[in-house]
Write a protein that holds these residues in place. Structure first.
Motif, PDB file in Angstrom:
ATOM      1  N   LEU A   1       0.833  -1.207   0.000  1.00  0.00           N
ATOM      2  CA  LEU A   1       0.000   0.000   0.000  1.00  0.00           C
ATOM      3  C   LEU A   1       0.868   1.258   0.000  1.00  0.00           C
ATOM      4  O   LEU A   1       0.537   2.251  -0.663  1.00  0.00           O
ATOM      5  N   LEU A   2       1.982   1.212   0.736  1.00  0.00           N
ATOM      6  CA  LEU A   2       2.897   2.346   0.742  1.00  0.00           C
ATOM      7  C   LEU A   2       3.480   2.586  -0.644  1.00  0.00           C
ATOM      8  O   LEU A   2       3.526   3.725  -1.137  1.00  0.00           O
ATOM      9  N   PHE A   3       3.917   1.513  -1.297  1.00  0.00           N
ATOM     10  CA  PHE A   3       4.483   1.653  -2.644  1.00  0.00           C
ATOM     11  C   PHE A   3       3.439   2.160  -3.631  1.00  0.00           C
ATOM     12  O   PHE A   3       3.748   2.953  -4.523  1.00  0.00           O
ATOM     13  N   ALA A   4       2.186   1.705  -3.460  1.00  0.00           N
ATOM     14  CA  ALA A   4       1.110   2.171  -4.345  1.00  0.00           C
ATOM     15  C   ALA A   4       0.863   3.664  -4.144  1.00  0.00           C
ATOM     16  O   ALA A   4       0.646   4.406  -5.118  1.00  0.00           O
ATOM     17  N   ALA A   5       0.899   4.119  -2.893  1.00  0.00           N
ATOM     18  CA  ALA A   5       0.694   5.542  -2.602  1.00  0.00           C
ATOM     19  C   ALA A   5       1.829   6.373  -3.185  1.00  0.00           C
ATOM     20  O   ALA A   5       1.596   7.453  -3.748  1.00  0.00           O
ATOM     21  N   MET A   6       3.068   5.879  -3.076  1.00  0.00           N
ATOM     22  CA  MET A   6       4.209   6.594  -3.654  1.00  0.00           C
ATOM     23  C   MET A   6       4.068   6.693  -5.162  1.00  0.00           C
ATOM     24  O   MET A   6       4.372   7.730  -5.772  1.00  0.00           O
ATOM     25  N   ARG A   7       3.588   5.632  -5.794  1.00  0.00           N
ATOM     26  CA  ARG A   7       3.382   5.652  -7.249  1.00  0.00           C
ATOM     27  C   ARG A   7       2.313   6.672  -7.631  1.00  0.00           C
ATOM     28  O   ARG A   7       2.480   7.429  -8.588  1.00  0.00           O
TER      29      ARG A   7
ATOM     30  N   THR B   1       3.166   9.975  -9.854  1.00  0.00           N
ATOM     31  CA  THR B   1       2.681  10.105 -11.235  1.00  0.00           C
ATOM     32  C   THR B   1       1.574  11.144 -11.384  1.00  0.00           C
ATOM     33  O   THR B   1       1.493  11.827 -12.410  1.00  0.00           O
ATOM     34  N   LEU B   2       0.718  11.275 -10.375  1.00  0.00           N
ATOM     35  CA  LEU B   2      -0.428  12.177 -10.478  1.00  0.00           C
ATOM     36  C   LEU B   2      -0.238  13.486  -9.725  1.00  0.00           C
ATOM     37  O   LEU B   2      -0.972  14.438  -9.951  1.00  0.00           O
ATOM     38  N   GLY B   3       0.749  13.517  -8.819  1.00  0.00           N
ATOM     39  CA  GLY B   3       0.954  14.701  -8.000  1.00  0.00           C
ATOM     40  C   GLY B   3       1.781  15.771  -8.687  1.00  0.00           C
ATOM     41  O   GLY B   3       2.078  15.684  -9.884  1.00  0.00           O
ATOM     42  N   PRO B   4       2.179  16.779  -7.925  1.00  0.00           N
ATOM     43  CA  PRO B   4       2.988  17.876  -8.479  1.00  0.00           C
ATOM     44  C   PRO B   4       4.309  17.376  -9.046  1.00  0.00           C
ATOM     45  O   PRO B   4       4.831  16.331  -8.628  1.00  0.00           O
ATOM     46  N   ALA B   5       4.879  18.136  -9.962  1.00  0.00           N
ATOM     47  CA  ALA B   5       6.116  17.736 -10.625  1.00  0.00           C
ATOM     48  C   ALA B   5       7.255  17.519  -9.630  1.00  0.00           C
ATOM     49  O   ALA B   5       8.127  16.674  -9.847  1.00  0.00           O
TER      50      ALA B   5
ATOM     51  N   HIS C   1      -1.568   0.382 -11.962  1.00  0.00           N
ATOM     52  CA  HIS C   1      -1.237   0.991 -13.254  1.00  0.00           C
ATOM     53  C   HIS C   1      -2.313   1.953 -13.745  1.00  0.00           C
ATOM     54  O   HIS C   1      -2.147   2.574 -14.803  1.00  0.00           O
ATOM     55  N   LEU C   2      -3.411   2.104 -12.975  1.00  0.00           N
ATOM     56  CA  LEU C   2      -4.357   3.177 -13.279  1.00  0.00           C
ATOM     57  C   LEU C   2      -3.694   4.541 -13.178  1.00  0.00           C
ATOM     58  O   LEU C   2      -4.140   5.509 -13.803  1.00  0.00           O
ATOM     59  N   CYS C   3      -2.623   4.621 -12.382  1.00  0.00           N
ATOM     60  CA  CYS C   3      -1.903   5.884 -12.261  1.00  0.00           C
ATOM     61  C   CYS C   3      -1.271   6.292 -13.586  1.00  0.00           C
ATOM     62  O   CYS C   3      -1.011   7.480 -13.814  1.00  0.00           O
ATOM     63  N   HIS C   4      -1.019   5.317 -14.455  1.00  0.00           N
ATOM     64  CA  HIS C   4      -0.363   5.591 -15.732  1.00  0.00           C
ATOM     65  C   HIS C   4      -1.372   5.765 -16.868  1.00  0.00           C
ATOM     66  O   HIS C   4      -1.065   6.382 -17.884  1.00  0.00           O
ATOM     67  N   HIS C   5      -2.537   5.206 -16.693  1.00  0.00           N
ATOM     68  CA  HIS C   5      -3.638   5.457 -17.635  1.00  0.00           C
ATOM     69  C   HIS C   5      -4.951   5.110 -16.934  1.00  0.00           C
ATOM     70  O   HIS C   5      -5.083   4.045 -16.335  1.00  0.00           O
ATOM     71  N   GLY C   6      -5.902   6.011 -17.069  1.00  0.00           N
ATOM     72  CA  GLY C   6      -7.212   5.807 -16.448  1.00  0.00           C
ATOM     73  C   GLY C   6      -7.536   6.916 -15.485  1.00  0.00           C
ATOM     74  O   GLY C   6      -8.639   7.455 -15.485  1.00  0.00           O
ATOM     75  N   LEU C   7      -6.580   7.288 -14.641  1.00  0.00           N
ATOM     76  CA  LEU C   7      -6.734   8.419 -13.726  1.00  0.00           C
ATOM     77  C   LEU C   7      -5.846   9.560 -14.197  1.00  0.00           C
ATOM     78  O   LEU C   7      -4.670   9.359 -14.494  1.00  0.00           O
ATOM     79  N   PHE C   8      -6.401  10.758 -14.240  1.00  0.00           N
ATOM     80  CA  PHE C   8      -5.650  11.935 -14.692  1.00  0.00           C
ATOM     81  C   PHE C   8      -5.922  13.086 -13.738  1.00  0.00           C
ATOM     82  O   PHE C   8      -7.057  13.299 -13.315  1.00  0.00           O
ATOM     83  N   TRP C   9      -4.878  13.800 -13.387  1.00  0.00           N
ATOM     84  CA  TRP C   9      -5.012  14.965 -12.518  1.00  0.00           C
ATOM     85  C   TRP C   9      -4.626  16.204 -13.313  1.00  0.00           C
ATOM     86  O   TRP C   9      -3.496  16.319 -13.777  1.00  0.00           O
TER      87      TRP C   9
END
Length: 225
Positions: free
Chosen positions: A6-12, A16-20, A157-165
């Motif tokens: 869960l920690l690794f998923a949150a970091m991902r 990917t979706l957070g600030p640069a 992998h939704l962080c890479h496609h499917g979810l967009f911020w």
């Protein structure tokens, strides 16, 4: 181990979706995945999760590479057939998420393909097909453990496609995102079979690296053009 996942998923997600400024969290999560077995497991424990030489290495590594490239090619062709080069194409959206202005093709592969062939394949295969698979097998059957592990791989992998911020907040590409999760779960199952039959995570790492390299060839060599 589930908590670590869960920690690794949150970091991902943040990487990917957070600030640069938080982008470094993504490769950092892969590095932490790699070192986890050496911090938490004994030598025997590392062998149990597949950190050992594979049986018939030449055959296993060769087939793993072919299968990884084939899986990426299938994902690429399906995305183009269904969505063309629109934002619903999982590989096209991957390319749009990166600032590649001013990069030549060799520079793109040096900056993006080379890291993609190293960081995520090594980290994710050691964690998902190794640590997480073995942890789940302590409570579930091998088949159920593989299903949960591959499902988790697909969902992150939704962080890479499917979810967009964006400027308007979080948006979801429901249909293509769900398909992408399914494709990533199916690809993870392929990697799990390679790991099982070879007795080692290393051929799965090779398959994963082959997938990522072939993916980036499609992204930069075809979709970018």
């Amino acid at each position: 181990m589930i908590g670590l996942g869960l920690l690794f998923a949150a970091m991902r997600a943040v990487g990917t979706l957070g600030p640069a400024g938080w982008r470094a969290l993504l490769p950092l999560s892969f590095v932490l995945m790699v070192i986890t077995p050496w911090v938490l497991l004994s030598k025997d424990g590392r062998a149990q999760i597949g950190l050992k030489a594979p049986s018939r290495p030449l055959i296993n590594y060769g087939w793993a590479l072919v299968l990884g490239i084939s899986a990426a090619t299938a994902c690429f062709l399906l995305g183009v057939a269904l969505f063309g080069t629109t934002a619903d194409n999982w590989f096209a959206s991957y390319q749009r998420a990166m600032n590649t202005t001013g990069f030549s093709l060799p520079m793109l592969h040096l900056a993006f393909t080379l890291p993609a062939a190293l960081f995520s394949p090594i980290g994710e295969e050691i964690f998902f097909r190794g640590v997480l698979q073995r942890t789940l097998e302590m409570r579930l059957s091998e088949r159920a453990s593989t299903a949960w592990e591959c499902g988790a791989f697909g969902v992150v992998h939704l962080c890479h496609h499917g979810l967009f911020w964006g400027a308007t907040g979080l948006s979801i590409h429901m249909m293509s995102g769900a398909m992408w999760v399914g494709l990533m779960a199916a690809t993870a199952w392929e990697f799990a079979v390679i790991r099982k039959r070879s007795g080692s995570v290393f051929p799965a790492v090779v398959a994963h690296a082959g997938f990522n390299v072939a993916m980036n060839v499609g992204v930069f060599g075809v979709l970018r053009g």
